[in-house]
Design a protein around this motif. Structure first.
Motif, mmCIF file in Angstrom:
data_model
loop_
_atom_site.group_PDB
_atom_site.id
_atom_site.type_symbol
_atom_site.label_atom_id
_atom_site.label_comp_id
_atom_site.label_asym_id
_atom_site.label_seq_id
_atom_site.Cartn_x
_atom_site.Cartn_y
_atom_site.Cartn_z
ATOM 1 N N LEU A 27 0.843 -1.218 -0.065
ATOM 2 C CA LEU A 27 -0.007 -0.014 -0.003
ATOM 3 C C LEU A 27 0.707 1.314 0.001
ATOM 4 C CD1 LEU A 27 -2.989 0.968 0.206
ATOM 5 C CD2 LEU A 27 -2.685 0.931 2.471
ATOM 6 N N VAL A 28 1.763 1.384 0.805
ATOM 7 C CA VAL A 28 2.620 2.596 1.037
ATOM 8 C C VAL A 28 4.238 2.523 0.773
ATOM 9 C CG1 VAL A 28 0.823 3.365 2.826
ATOM 10 C CG2 VAL A 28 3.263 2.232 3.457
ATOM 11 N N GLY A 29 4.455 1.270 0.392
ATOM 12 C CA GLY A 29 5.879 1.189 0.202
ATOM 13 C C GLY A 29 6.850 0.916 1.135
ATOM 14 N N LEU A 30 7.955 0.573 1.174
ATOM 15 C CA LEU A 30 9.157 0.218 2.082
ATOM 16 C C LEU A 30 9.220 1.274 3.115
ATOM 17 C CD1 LEU A 30 11.466 -1.827 0.196
ATOM 18 C CD2 LEU A 30 10.056 -2.654 2.140
ATOM 19 N N ALA A 31 9.479 2.522 2.561
ATOM 20 C CA ALA A 31 9.998 3.550 3.382
ATOM 21 C C ALA A 31 8.905 3.876 4.441
ATOM 22 C CB ALA A 31 10.441 4.803 2.349
ATOM 23 N N ARG A 32 7.764 4.114 3.815
ATOM 24 C CA ARG A 32 6.882 4.527 4.721
ATOM 25 C C ARG A 32 5.831 3.707 5.546
ATOM 26 N NH1 ARG A 32 3.530 7.667 0.390
ATOM 27 N NH2 ARG A 32 1.933 7.572 2.000
ATOM 28 N N LEU A 35 5.466 0.386 11.568
ATOM 29 C CA LEU A 35 5.211 -0.789 12.556
ATOM 30 C C LEU A 35 4.061 -0.774 13.458
ATOM 31 C CD1 LEU A 35 8.784 -1.207 13.556
ATOM 32 C CD2 LEU A 35 7.467 -2.587 11.917
ATOM 33 N N ASP A 36 3.518 0.470 13.637
ATOM 34 C CA ASP A 36 2.343 0.585 14.336
ATOM 35 C C ASP A 36 1.078 -0.019 13.622
ATOM 36 O OD1 ASP A 36 3.549 1.599 16.687
ATOM 37 O OD2 ASP A 36 3.612 3.720 15.964
ATOM 38 N N VAL A 37 0.970 0.274 12.281
ATOM 39 C CA VAL A 37 -0.063 -0.162 11.373
ATOM 40 C C VAL A 37 0.096 -1.513 11.161
ATOM 41 C CG1 VAL A 37 -0.960 0.087 9.139
ATOM 42 C CG2 VAL A 37 -0.436 2.276 10.261
ATOM 43 N N ARG A 56 12.800 -3.286 12.736
ATOM 44 C CA ARG A 56 12.149 -3.158 11.503
ATOM 45 C C ARG A 56 12.793 -3.721 10.416
ATOM 46 N NH1 ARG A 56 11.508 0.087 7.113
ATOM 47 N NH2 ARG A 56 9.450 1.082 6.987
ATOM 48 N N ASP A 57 14.284 -3.846 10.314
ATOM 49 C CA ASP A 57 15.250 -4.239 9.417
ATOM 50 C C ASP A 57 14.852 -5.703 9.157
ATOM 51 O OD1 ASP A 57 15.903 -1.935 8.464
ATOM 52 O OD2 ASP A 57 18.248 -2.285 9.584
ATOM 53 N N ASN A 114 9.236 4.702 -6.185
ATOM 54 C CA ASN A 114 9.187 5.580 -4.620
ATOM 55 C C ASN A 114 10.789 5.742 -4.484
ATOM 56 O OD1 ASN A 114 6.497 5.120 -4.348
ATOM 57 N ND2 ASN A 114 6.655 3.140 -3.200
ATOM 58 N N ILE A 115 10.692 6.726 -3.448
ATOM 59 C CA ILE A 115 12.137 6.818 -2.790
ATOM 60 C C ILE A 115 12.702 5.668 -2.376
ATOM 61 C CG2 ILE A 115 13.209 8.268 -1.326
ATOM 62 C CD1 ILE A 115 11.009 10.446 -1.154
ATOM 63 N N VAL A 116 13.993 5.475 -2.820
ATOM 64 C CA VAL A 116 14.550 4.259 -2.492
ATOM 65 C C VAL A 116 15.112 4.306 -0.907
ATOM 66 C CG1 VAL A 116 16.569 2.817 -2.871
ATOM 67 C CG2 VAL A 116 15.740 4.085 -4.798
#
Length: 194
Positions: A27-32, A35-37, A56-57, A114-116
């Protein structure tokens, strides 16, 4: 709407977290990806998420690993018993289909512009290298007789071309037309394999 708390086994919680992570990344990509969602969608607390995935990683790496395994499993179902040229065509068609239809894979390979995310180039490169090695192995099993170095180079050409076609549309080929993709692969890529 609040997700009901997940009181399942640790393995089931992990599966729920990975499913929620895949949905969030798509839905939003890796960068965005939040973890809460992800925790909320999986029905677990943030502390439970961190018990299953310490960072996260770690979560993103496991999601990437499973995405790659899914792709390789799909590619392994391609008919490889009709010779190396036909196997190359079938693998290219299935690979391009995966790259154009699987949203998590597209995000990992940065095919949606998306931004890398820092470090994701390395993961995308590793994905492409493993996919090339997998394709070379499959082509060898299908009867390719060319030297290993040439076979690996041809497999890499196939993977990189499929990735490029999935990212940058061209009037030369409609990647959503299976018959056109098959004809393209048969004419331009199958001759590279012997």
């Amino acid at each position: 709407m609040r997700q009901q708390r997940n009181t399942a086994s640790p393995g089931e919680q992990e599966a729920a977290i990975l499913k929620a992570a895949a949905e969030e990344v798509a839905l939003v990509g890796l960068a965005r990806a939040s973890l809460d969602v992800i925790a909320r969608q999986a029905g677990v607390s943030r502390s439970t998420l961190y018990r299953r995935f310490p960072s996260r990683d770690a979560l993103i790496t496991e999601l990437g690993r499973r995405t790659f395994e899914f792709a390789m499993q799909r590619l392994s179902t391609v008919a490889m018993d009709s010779g190396p040229k036909d196997a190359a065509v079938a693998a290219f068609c299935e690979g391009l289909r995966l790259l154009t239809t699987e949203p998590v894979m597209r995000k990992f390979l940065q095919l949606d512009g998306n931004i890398v995310v820092e470090g994701m180039y390395e993961e995308a490169e590793a994905f492409l290298n493993l996919a090339s090695a997998g394709m070379a192995k499959a082509l060898r099993a299908a009867g390719a007789t060319m030297p290993d170095k040439d076979l690996h180079a041809v497999a890499e050409i196939h993977i990189r071309l499929a990735t490029s076609l999935a990212q940058l549309r061209t009037p030369v080929l409609d990647v959503t037309d299976d018959d056109a993709v098959r004809a393209y692969a048969r004419k331009h890529l199958a001759p590279l394999v012997y």
